[in-house]
Design a protein around this motif. Structure first.
Motif, PDB file in Angstrom:
ATOM      1  N   GLN A 164     -48.335  40.712  51.413  1.00 50.32           N
ATOM      2  CA  GLN A 164     -48.107  40.794  49.974  1.00 50.32           C
ATOM      3  C   GLN A 164     -47.987  39.406  49.356  1.00 50.32           C
ATOM      4  OE1 GLN A 164     -44.647  43.318  50.171  1.00 50.32           O
ATOM      5  NE2 GLN A 164     -45.832  45.178  49.737  1.00 50.32           N
ATOM      6  N   LYS A 165     -47.352  38.490  50.061  1.00 51.87           N
ATOM      7  CA  LYS A 165     -47.211  37.114  49.573  1.00 51.87           C
ATOM      8  C   LYS A 165     -48.596  36.471  49.421  1.00 51.87           C
ATOM      9  CE  LYS A 165     -43.711  34.356  50.769  1.00 51.87           C
ATOM     10  NZ  LYS A 165     -43.130  33.411  49.831  1.00 51.87           N
ATOM     11  N   TYR A 200     -51.539  38.087  49.203  1.00 48.80           N
ATOM     12  CA  TYR A 200     -52.274  38.802  48.149  1.00 48.80           C
ATOM     13  C   TYR A 200     -51.859  38.309  46.762  1.00 48.80           C
ATOM     14  CZ  TYR A 200     -53.712  42.311  51.640  1.00 48.80           C
ATOM     15  OH  TYR A 200     -54.242  42.952  52.725  1.00 48.80           O
ATOM     16  N   GLY A 201     -50.573  38.089  46.572  1.00 43.63           N
ATOM     17  CA  GLY A 201     -50.090  37.607  45.280  1.00 43.63           C
ATOM     18  C   GLY A 201     -50.656  36.241  44.931  1.00 43.63           C
ATOM     19  N   SER A 211     -54.492  36.656  43.995  1.00 36.26           N
ATOM     20  CA  SER A 211     -54.814  37.811  43.144  1.00 36.26           C
ATOM     21  C   SER A 211     -56.083  37.597  42.321  1.00 36.26           C
ATOM     22  CB  SER A 211     -53.637  38.174  42.243  1.00 36.26           C
ATOM     23  OG  SER A 211     -53.335  37.097  41.371  1.00 36.26           O
ATOM     24  N   ASP A 212     -56.297  36.401  41.819  1.00 41.75           N
ATOM     25  CA  ASP A 212     -57.521  36.143  41.036  1.00 41.75           C
ATOM     26  C   ASP A 212     -58.771  36.324  41.890  1.00 41.75           C
ATOM     27  OD1 ASP A 212     -56.066  35.573  38.751  1.00 41.75           O
ATOM     28  OD2 ASP A 212     -56.175  33.400  39.012  1.00 41.75           O
ATOM     29  N   GLU A 213     -58.747  35.794  43.086  1.00 45.00           N
ATOM     30  CA  GLU A 213     -59.917  35.898  43.969  1.00 45.00           C
ATOM     31  C   GLU A 213     -60.156  37.342  44.405  1.00 45.00           C
ATOM     32  OE1 GLU A 213     -58.796  32.077  43.287  1.00 45.00           O
ATOM     33  OE2 GLU A 213     -57.459  33.530  44.242  1.00 45.00           O
ATOM     34  N   LEU A 214     -59.079  38.076  44.654  1.00 46.32           N
ATOM     35  CA  LEU A 214     -59.209  39.460  45.105  1.00 46.32           C
ATOM     36  C   LEU A 214     -59.678  40.403  43.999  1.00 46.32           C
ATOM     37  CD1 LEU A 214     -56.069  39.525  47.379  1.00 46.32           C
ATOM     38  CD2 LEU A 214     -58.445  39.709  48.143  1.00 46.32           C
ATOM     39  N   THR A 215     -59.493  40.021  42.756  1.00 44.98           N
ATOM     40  CA  THR A 215     -59.988  40.854  41.656  1.00 44.98           C
ATOM     41  C   THR A 215     -61.335  40.359  41.131  1.00 44.98           C
ATOM     42  OG1 THR A 215     -58.690  39.604  40.047  1.00 44.98           O
ATOM     43  CG2 THR A 215     -57.711  41.625  40.903  1.00 44.98           C
ATOM     44  N   ASN A 216     -61.806  39.244  41.670  1.00 43.64           N
ATOM     45  CA  ASN A 216     -63.059  38.662  41.184  1.00 43.64           C
ATOM     46  C   ASN A 216     -64.027  38.322  42.311  1.00 43.64           C
ATOM     47  OD1 ASN A 216     -62.588  38.459  38.238  1.00 43.64           O
ATOM     48  ND2 ASN A 216     -60.858  37.211  38.905  1.00 43.64           N
TER      49      ASN A 216
END
Length: 104
Positions: free
Chosen positions: A56-57, A59-60, A63-68
């Motif tokens: 989770q740390k 991923y946080g 977050s920008d890379e994981l949504t883009n």
């Protein structure tokens, strides 16, 4: 700057790892380049955290890379003591079996 470099930079700045490796595994998958990464991190900041909290740390922070564009991120997160007890061995990630909703 490549996605791989962005991942390395963000995690290095925030987690101060004693080891970080980021492998771009996108060539093994059908989602295009810069979509699949394999990450190994060794950081004191993981002490006292369960594996899910470590993920989770990460991923946080990404977050920008994981949504883009980053579709998958294999995370191997250890404290220095855990890393040493593993004999500094990274578990192998499974091969892609192909087929996804993306391929339909």
């Amino acid at each position: 700057m490549t996605v791989q470099t962005i991942i390395e930079t963000k995690l290095t700045e925030q987690l101060k790892p004693t080891l970080i490796t980021v492998e771009n595994d996108s060539h093994k998958h059908s989602r295009g380049e810069n979509s699949h990464f394999n990450l190994t991190l060794v950081s004191e900041q993981f002490a006292g955290l369960r594996p899910v909290q470590r993920h989770q740390k990460v991923y946080g922070l990404l977050s920008d890379e994981l949504t883009n564009g980053v579709h998958a991120l294999a995370i191997h997160a250890y404290t220095p003591d855990e890393w040493q007890s593993r004999s500094e061995d990274v578990p192998a990630s499974p091969n892609c079996l192909g087929g996804s909703k993306h391929d339909l």
